[in-house]
Motif scaffolding. Sequence first.
Motif: not given
Length: 493
Positions: A134-138, A208-209, A435-440
Amino acid sequence: MGRIVVIGAGMGAMAAAARLGIAGHRVVVYERGETYGGAVGRVEREGFGFDTGAGFLTLPAVWRDLFVKTGKEALEDRVELTQVDPSAQHLFGDGSSALLPNASRAGVVTALDEALGAGAGARWGDFLVRAREAWDRTRRPLLEEPLWPNWDVLADKEPYPAVPHKRLLRTRRASTLAEVGAWELRDARLTALLESHALAYGLDPRTAPASAAVLPYMEHAFGTWYVKGGLRELARAVYERCLARRVEFVFGADVVRVVEKDGRAAGVELADGTAVDADLVVAGTAPGLSGVPARGAGEVQPQHGLPSRLTVLLAVRGARPEGTAHRTIIHAPDREAELAALFGTAPTPPSAPTVTLLRPDDPALVPDAEHEAMVLTATVPAGGAAGYERTVEAMLAAAERAVPGLGERILWREVRTPDDVAAATGAEGGRIPPPALAAGEGRLLHPANSTALPGLFTVGGWSHPGGGLAHAGMSGALVAGLIVEGPGFRGSQ
């Protein structure tokens, strides 16, 4: 080169100012308070010193990059960085405990197996492998690039590769952090370990996603670090770097409005009526400053309803024992009750919160070797200075679990409420941005650093890529890139 006004002297704002200063711009920072650093504050009393914001550092590479790019000097030439090892001690609600080493997957796996039983370490280790994916993708679109108009590609697709879970003849994949814990970790203590990372940022793990898995991964992969003398020393070093780059600071100057002229930002107005002209304006403030345009349809909206922190500073008699963990997380005995209190329709301070206890081994923070400076923190609803007495006593009781006999050693204590956070940061109710997070559905993305008003940029925790000390430094780099290189800036390489 132009004249740039920066509003606020928080860490993100100063990171941008230093980079803009070395690029040749004339930069003036207007700060409503009397000091720099924003949330990275300091309390000194009777020979004791306490950080009132972050107590440790992750991703130090962000700040190393700042010092190299603004003066070809190593961060370690300005502050003394040490790795926090062990990374943390965890005391769980059932009485069990685990002492986790810093930045060692094998060491963490072994420690969890020994503390929680065979198989616990392997489940956590497998989770970290998925979190890395997930880290590598975002990592790049979330942290190293500006938030582009097609940001919705980050909102829909969940980057965490959840394990298929069969339930009632249906196969499902975790979409929230709580589901990751329940379906993949399958141990209430591992779930508490996972969810504590979200809770520390004021996030409800039930909503949280799953991509919030990157939060514990960041700590695991890049380690936790401490700045000798306290994290305030990092703020001092960044401030001094700004001065070396000829950035000017005006303290006690409250900016109330961004001035618009001919359809673009043209300066600011101070509370005393003074008008300051500028070619560009960088706002390092929480939402609500007059003149900062509201987001339009289809744009990321500012986040509201976030909680704050309650901090208890303890001056303690008695030497710090050899081998004491720098950080101890005392998990709530009833996690569901804590989450219901924090994130219900009418949030209230938890009666038994998750508490983080910091006990730095730092002679600079104590009058002598026969005393300790301890800091307790807990996530609480935003707003107010009253009504926290019961929570403070619960925090002290939790700390007593980690430090038997602590109550008899306390010389004095000082409580920092959400009102104190609001006074330091300007955020309504003392809210703290995650912090910003993807999805959700994009709920945990933050507004872009460029705005609908040409010539106006935003920096810091309330804009892309969100809250946290490392993210603030990234925000400063992004804003400087957009200004220096223009709208074609594509982030660090």
